[in-house]
Write a protein that holds these residues in place. Structure first.
Motif, PDB file in Angstrom:
ATOM      1  N   ALA A 296      30.523 -36.298  58.941  1.00 56.33           N
ATOM      2  CA  ALA A 296      29.066 -36.462  59.051  1.00 56.33           C
ATOM      3  C   ALA A 296      28.480 -36.972  57.738  1.00 56.33           C
ATOM      4  CB  ALA A 296      28.422 -35.131  59.441  1.00 56.33           C
ATOM      5  N   GLU A 297      29.131 -36.643  56.624  1.00 58.89           N
ATOM      6  CA  GLU A 297      28.658 -37.124  55.314  1.00 58.89           C
ATOM      7  C   GLU A 297      29.118 -38.543  55.023  1.00 58.89           C
ATOM      8  OE1 GLU A 297      29.987 -34.315  52.414  1.00 58.89           O
ATOM      9  OE2 GLU A 297      28.157 -33.126  52.583  1.00 58.89           O
ATOM     10  N   GLY A 298      29.898 -39.122  55.950  1.00 59.64           N
ATOM     11  CA  GLY A 298      30.267 -40.516  55.787  1.00 59.64           C
ATOM     12  C   GLY A 298      31.718 -40.797  55.458  1.00 59.64           C
ATOM     13  N   ALA A 299      32.542 -39.745  55.330  1.00 58.96           N
ATOM     14  CA  ALA A 299      33.969 -40.011  55.081  1.00 58.96           C
ATOM     15  C   ALA A 299      34.547 -40.763  56.273  1.00 58.96           C
ATOM     16  CB  ALA A 299      34.718 -38.699  54.877  1.00 58.96           C
ATOM     17  N   PRO A 300      35.360 -41.812  56.038  1.00 56.96           N
ATOM     18  CA  PRO A 300      35.914 -42.573  57.156  1.00 56.96           C
ATOM     19  C   PRO A 300      36.973 -41.787  57.933  1.00 56.96           C
ATOM     20  CG  PRO A 300      36.768 -43.407  55.071  1.00 56.96           C
ATOM     21  CD  PRO A 300      35.731 -42.368  54.729  1.00 56.96           C
ATOM     22  N   ARG A 301      37.606 -40.842  57.277  1.00 58.51           N
ATOM     23  CA  ARG A 301      38.596 -40.000  57.931  1.00 58.51           C
ATOM     24  C   ARG A 301      38.933 -38.836  57.016  1.00 58.51           C
ATOM     25  NH1 ARG A 301      44.415 -42.473  57.217  1.00 58.51           N
ATOM     26  NH2 ARG A 301      44.310 -42.953  55.030  1.00 58.51           N
ATOM     27  N   VAL A 302      39.470 -37.785  57.595  1.00 55.99           N
ATOM     28  CA  VAL A 302      39.995 -36.671  56.803  1.00 55.99           C
ATOM     29  C   VAL A 302      41.342 -36.288  57.407  1.00 55.99           C
ATOM     30  CG1 VAL A 302      37.693 -35.774  56.259  1.00 55.99           C
ATOM     31  CG2 VAL A 302      38.946 -34.840  58.195  1.00 55.99           C
ATOM     32  N   ILE A 303      42.172 -35.636  56.617  1.00 60.19           N
ATOM     33  CA  ILE A 303      43.430 -35.132  57.157  1.00 60.19           C
ATOM     34  C   ILE A 303      43.367 -33.609  57.175  1.00 60.19           C
ATOM     35  CG2 ILE A 303      45.936 -35.001  56.910  1.00 60.19           C
ATOM     36  CD1 ILE A 303      45.878 -37.715  55.563  1.00 60.19           C
ATOM     37  N   ALA A 304      43.579 -33.044  58.363  1.00 59.69           N
ATOM     38  CA  ALA A 304      43.591 -31.591  58.531  1.00 59.69           C
ATOM     39  C   ALA A 304      45.033 -31.125  58.672  1.00 59.69           C
ATOM     40  CB  ALA A 304      42.787 -31.201  59.774  1.00 59.69           C
ATOM     41  N   VAL A 305      45.423 -30.183  57.815  1.00 64.69           N
ATOM     42  CA  VAL A 305      46.787 -29.671  57.817  1.00 64.69           C
ATOM     43  C   VAL A 305      46.756 -28.180  58.144  1.00 64.69           C
ATOM     44  CG1 VAL A 305      48.893 -29.402  56.452  1.00 64.69           C
ATOM     45  CG2 VAL A 305      47.317 -31.267  55.931  1.00 64.69           C
ATOM     46  N   PHE A 306      47.685 -27.741  58.958  1.00 65.30           N
ATOM     47  CA  PHE A 306      47.791 -26.315  59.299  1.00 65.30           C
ATOM     48  C   PHE A 306      49.263 -25.951  59.177  1.00 65.30           C
ATOM     49  CE2 PHE A 306      46.934 -23.122  63.050  1.00 65.30           C
ATOM     50  CZ  PHE A 306      47.032 -22.058  62.175  1.00 65.30           C
TER      51      PHE A 306
ATOM     52  N   MET B 163      28.667 -24.732  66.798  1.00 60.66           N
ATOM     53  CA  MET B 163      29.475 -25.713  67.529  1.00 60.66           C
ATOM     54  C   MET B 163      29.557 -27.021  66.742  1.00 60.66           C
ATOM     55  SD  MET B 163      30.971 -24.512  70.003  1.00 60.66           S
ATOM     56  CE  MET B 163      31.638 -26.046  70.579  1.00 60.66           C
ATOM     57  N   THR B 164      30.287 -27.930  67.307  1.00 63.45           N
ATOM     58  CA  THR B 164      30.544 -29.178  66.585  1.00 63.45           C
ATOM     59  C   THR B 164      29.950 -30.345  67.363  1.00 63.45           C
ATOM     60  OG1 THR B 164      32.655 -29.207  67.705  1.00 63.45           O
ATOM     61  CG2 THR B 164      32.649 -28.417  65.470  1.00 63.45           C
ATOM     62  N   PRO B 165      28.740 -30.761  67.028  1.00 61.92           N
ATOM     63  CA  PRO B 165      28.085 -31.830  67.778  1.00 61.92           C
ATOM     64  C   PRO B 165      28.743 -33.192  67.582  1.00 61.92           C
ATOM     65  CG  PRO B 165      26.744 -31.191  65.894  1.00 61.92           C
ATOM     66  CD  PRO B 165      27.913 -30.266  65.928  1.00 61.92           C
ATOM     67  N   ALA B 166      29.260 -33.457  66.386  1.00 66.37           N
ATOM     68  CA  ALA B 166      29.847 -34.778  66.120  1.00 66.37           C
ATOM     69  C   ALA B 166      31.171 -34.926  66.858  1.00 66.37           C
ATOM     70  CB  ALA B 166      30.059 -34.942  64.623  1.00 66.37           C
ATOM     71  N   SER B 167      31.520 -36.178  67.158  1.00 63.87           N
ATOM     72  CA  SER B 167      32.786 -36.436  67.842  1.00 63.87           C
ATOM     73  C   SER B 167      33.918 -36.483  66.838  1.00 63.87           C
ATOM     74  CB  SER B 167      32.717 -37.774  68.576  1.00 63.87           C
ATOM     75  OG  SER B 167      31.741 -37.715  69.584  1.00 63.87           O
ATOM     76  N   LEU B 168      35.075 -36.029  67.308  1.00 67.86           N
ATOM     77  CA  LEU B 168      36.278 -36.058  66.480  1.00 67.86           C
ATOM     78  C   LEU B 168      37.388 -36.736  67.269  1.00 67.86           C
ATOM     79  CD1 LEU B 168      36.848 -32.538  64.863  1.00 67.86           C
ATOM     80  CD2 LEU B 168      36.436 -34.697  63.682  1.00 67.86           C
ATOM     81  N   PHE B 169      38.135 -37.576  66.573  1.00 63.42           N
ATOM     82  CA  PHE B 169      39.252 -38.272  67.218  1.00 63.42           C
ATOM     83  C   PHE B 169      40.518 -38.073  66.378  1.00 63.42           C
ATOM     84  CE2 PHE B 169      35.441 -40.204  68.720  1.00 63.42           C
ATOM     85  CZ  PHE B 169      35.689 -40.736  69.966  1.00 63.42           C
ATOM     86  N   VAL B 170      41.669 -37.953  67.079  1.00 64.59           N
ATOM     87  CA  VAL B 170      42.951 -37.868  66.379  1.00 64.59           C
ATOM     88  C   VAL B 170      43.522 -39.274  66.277  1.00 64.59           C
ATOM     89  CG1 VAL B 170      45.295 -36.943  66.393  1.00 64.59           C
ATOM     90  CG2 VAL B 170      43.417 -35.579  67.327  1.00 64.59           C
ATOM     91  N   GLN B 171      43.639 -39.757  65.039  1.00 63.16           N
ATOM     92  CA  GLN B 171      44.139 -41.114  64.834  1.00 63.16           C
ATOM     93  C   GLN B 171      45.664 -41.146  64.762  1.00 63.16           C
ATOM     94  OE1 GLN B 171      42.268 -42.669  61.296  1.00 63.16           O
ATOM     95  NE2 GLN B 171      41.574 -44.484  62.373  1.00 63.16           N
ATOM     96  N   ASP B 172      46.214 -40.141  64.126  1.00 66.54           N
ATOM     97  CA  ASP B 172      47.672 -40.090  63.923  1.00 66.54           C
ATOM     98  C   ASP B 172      48.016 -38.658  63.545  1.00 66.54           C
ATOM     99  OD1 ASP B 172      50.278 -40.916  63.719  1.00 66.54           O
ATOM    100  OD2 ASP B 172      49.967 -42.264  62.005  1.00 66.54           O
TER     101      ASP B 172
END
Lengths: 87, 229
Positions: B141-151, B1-10
């Motif tokens: 979790a490694e400290g990246a301020p954001r990532v972009i996920a593309v599908f 599972m994914t314990p860390a929180s995730l938010f959609v910024q844009d």
């Protein structure tokens, strides 16, 4: 002065290499085809070699100096096709 | 599972067969312009590839964000059709071969944008969205301020269609995910008999969820994500 074969090769280059914004008039027969001039790359060289094989039955060695010379510009390419075509 | 929180910024989407209803996040161009990529690079991209590059240029103009790109089938026109050339002993097109690899689109984008961060290509047999979120959590979790996920996906060639999921058209979606800002994605396990009736998630499902919020369920390993509208 552009020959019939040169016109044919221009169209072959545009179609085979999917040069979406290039017209036959854009290809100067004396300008380099690769890197400078038209700006083709190494994948284009392989793709063009394959097209020459399919269309004219010409077998080329990818790493030979001769091939480099033949691919210099449209005129040298036309000379190659005239000399070596089998179909 | 994914314990860390995730938010959609844009987010951005490409939905050529759908109705954007004036939603400025969505492009419905049949053939995306691909303006972010120089013409000599762009010519080798398929329509989903052009759409992905333009969405990424829009969301990450500086080219400094970690990028994840998931696709279940990748460029099926190139990869699957090449198998027939092989079977017929016909020579393979070098350009098609070069662009058939799963990370080709991000590769082209990285050349055009100068992005030298981690670029990751994913295929997950229908669980692409879950895989994207898991990978995103790892980077955040490694400290990246954001990532972009593309599908992104496009229908597989007609002669493979009987073995593929239902054809719901081509589509692509890109979401900027952050650890704290934006709309929260709230994960939860999903179970029950109804799960088995669900199809694997496709990009169109993610687009619909980003537009309207609510629950999104992946049946494969039973996971649900809730997003406020």
């Amino acid at each position: 002065m552009t020959t019939e074969l040169e016109r044919e090769l221009k169209q072959l280059i545009i179609d085979t290499l999917e040069l979406e914004d290039v017209t036959p008039e854009d290809i100067d027969p004396d300008e380099p085809l690769f890197v400078e001039g038209l700006g083709l790359d190494s994948i284009d060289a392989l793709e063009l070699g394959l097209a020459l094989q399919k269309t004219y039955g010409i077998q080329l060695q990818a790493d030979s100096d001769d091939t480099r010379r033949h691919f210099a510009n449209l005129r040298t390419l036309a000379t190659l096709v005239e000399e070596r075509r089998v179909k | 599972m994914t314990p860390a929180s995730l938010f959609v910024q844009d987010w951005r989407a490409w939905l050529p067969d759908g109705d954007a209803a004036g939603d400025t996040h969505i492009s419905t161009e049949a053939r995306p312009a691909g303006r972010s990529v120089p013409a000599m690079l762009r010519r080798r991209l398929s329509n989903p590839g052009r759409a992905v590059c333009d969405m990424l240029a829009d969301l990450d103009p500086e080219g400094t964000t970690i990028l994840l790109h998931a696709s279940r089938h990748g460029d099926g026109e190139r990869t699957l059709e090449m198998l027939y050339s092989l079977a017929e002993n016909a020579p393979l097109s070098p350009a098609r071969f070069g662009l058939s690899v799963h990370n080709a689109v991000l590769g082209v984008h990285s050349i055009a944008s100068g992005n030298r961060r981690s670029l990751q290509a994913i295929s997950a047999s229908g669980d692409e969205w879950a895989a994207l979120l898991d990978e995103a959590c790892g980077y955040l979790a490694e400290g990246a301020p954001r990532v972009i996920a593309v599908f992104s996906d496009a229908p597989v060639p007609a002669r493979f269609a009987a073995h593929a999921p239902p054809d719901r058209g081509s589509a692509a979606v890109a979401a900027v995910l952050s650890p704290a800002e934006g709309r929260e994605i709230v994960p939860a396990p999903a179970s029950g008999e109804a799960l088995s009736a669900l199809d694997a998630l496709q990009p169109v499902d993610i687009i619909d969820w980003l537009r309207h919020g609510g629950s999104l369920t992946s049946p494969l390993r039973g996971r649900t994500w809730r997003l406020d509208a």
